[in-house]
Design a protein around this motif. Structure first.
Motif, PDB file in Angstrom:
ATOM      1  N   ALA A 210       1.015  -1.216  -0.171  1.00 19.89           N
ATOM      2  CA  ALA A 210      -0.074  -0.109  -0.008  1.00 19.89           C
ATOM      3  C   ALA A 210       0.843   1.265   0.036  1.00 19.89           C
ATOM      4  N   LYS A 211       0.294   2.295  -0.131  1.00 20.58           N
ATOM      5  CA  LYS A 211       1.034   3.645  -0.145  1.00 20.58           C
ATOM      6  C   LYS A 211       0.210   4.649   1.010  1.00 20.58           C
ATOM      7  N   ILE A 212       1.005   5.392   1.648  1.00 17.24           N
ATOM      8  CA  ILE A 212       0.671   6.421   2.558  1.00 17.24           C
ATOM      9  C   ILE A 212       0.150   7.663   1.687  1.00 17.24           C
ATOM     10  N   THR A 213      -1.093   8.230   1.893  1.00 18.24           N
ATOM     11  CA  THR A 213      -1.328   9.213   1.112  1.00 18.24           C
ATOM     12  C   THR A 213      -1.472  10.581   2.132  1.00 18.24           C
ATOM     13  N   GLY A 214      -1.435  10.324   3.555  1.00 18.47           N
ATOM     14  CA  GLY A 214      -1.374  11.469   4.216  1.00 18.47           C
ATOM     15  C   GLY A 214      -1.812  11.078   5.482  1.00 18.47           C
ATOM     16  N   THR A 215      -2.664  11.981   6.479  1.00 21.74           N
ATOM     17  CA  THR A 215      -3.165  11.853   7.864  1.00 21.74           C
ATOM     18  C   THR A 215      -4.362  12.872   7.635  1.00 21.74           C
ATOM     19  N   ASN A 216      -5.412  12.581   8.651  1.00 25.99           N
ATOM     20  CA  ASN A 216      -6.424  13.428   8.599  1.00 25.99           C
ATOM     21  C   ASN A 216      -6.399  14.290  10.032  1.00 25.99           C
ATOM     22  N   GLU A 217      -7.218  15.120  10.299  1.00 25.84           N
ATOM     23  CA  GLU A 217      -7.209  16.029  11.269  1.00 25.84           C
ATOM     24  C   GLU A 217      -7.219  15.398  12.740  1.00 25.84           C
TER      25      GLU A 217
END
Ligand code: BTN
Length: 242
Positions: A210-217
């Motif tokens: 998989a790939k990390i696309t970011g984080t949420n708040e």
């Protein structure tokens, strides 16, 4: 800013929390220890640090943003440590490994343990504990991949001088949460370890590519697989397979 130095204590986080219970110290009060007898890491981990070799300290903060925004504090602290290290070691590749580590390439140089006390929708206090490996060159615990500044540059650092610079950079980013939170978000995302790269992970017990696309708040990690959907991961749900 006030710094108190202890030759030895169980854990600077525990010391700071006890102190807050007794007499609420001012914001940016810092407890530094030359040695911790029971340095704590995330979950049940311990933090290995040889006497007088590294920085182990805790900062007392009273954030005035909403409790459900607490992950932005983690982001500001992570960006601060990363920014400081990148300045000190310009040729190294410094990244923020979600949720609470700072990496040099694939090795861990620093860990963060934030302990928040929340009352309703606001913070009562936050104790930000930071361990940074500076002059230690041999590690004995079962931590998989430790590294220190000296192991990278060969330089023996003065700890007091480093601490002053590190605190200045951390406070700069902490204050930016109030004035320009978007800048903190951007700097965090830009420095995120393995962002947009395909790697193996173990998520909720199963292995995936998989790939990390970011984080949420809320501080959850956003991950995408080739099947498409974005998976939201909480702290204990994802393991990075090296
Ligand atoms: C982790 O990597 O899991 C977090 C490690 C945090 C270690 C620091 S050292 C100073 C402060 N006091 C502690 O007991 N822990 C933090």
């Amino acid at each position: 800013m006030k710094i108190i130095r202890l030759p030895e204590t169980e854990s600077t986080n525990s010391y700071a929390i006890k102190l807050i219970g007794k007499n609420r110290p001012a914001e940016e009060y810092v407890v530094v220890a030359s040695y911790q007898t029971n340095g704590k890491g995330l979950e049940a981990n311990t933090w290995e640090s040889e006497r007088d070799k590294n920085l182990t300290f805790s900062i007392v903060l009273y954030p005035d943003f909403a409790a459900d925004q607490q992950f932005i504090l983690n982001k500001a602290i992570s960006v601060g440590i990363r920014d400081f290290l990148q300045n000190e070691m310009p040729r190294a590749e410094i990244a923020i490994k979600w949720p609470n580590d700072i990496y040099v390439s694939d090795k861990k140089i620093s860990g963060i343990l934030i302990q928040n006390s929340l009352v309703g929708t606001s913070f009562e206090y936050s104790v930000v504990g930071i361990g940074l490996n500076v002059n230690q060159t041999l590690f004995f615990s079962n931590a998989p991949n430790p590294v220190s500044m000296k192991m990278i540059t060969g330089i023996e650092y003065g700890l007091d001088d480093l601490l002053t610079k590190l605190l200045q950079t951390i406070y700069k980013w902490y204050n930016q949460v109030k004035t320009e939170p978007q800048k903190v978000e951007e700097a965090y995302k830009k420095a995120l370890y393995r962002l947009m790269e395909w790697h193996n992970y173990e998520i909720k017990g199963s292995k995936i590519f998989a790939k990390i696309t970011g984080t949420n708040e809320y501080g959850q990690l956003l991950i995408e697989t080739d099947a498409g959907p974005i998976i939201l991961c909480d702290l204990k749900e994802v393991k990075f397979l090296l």
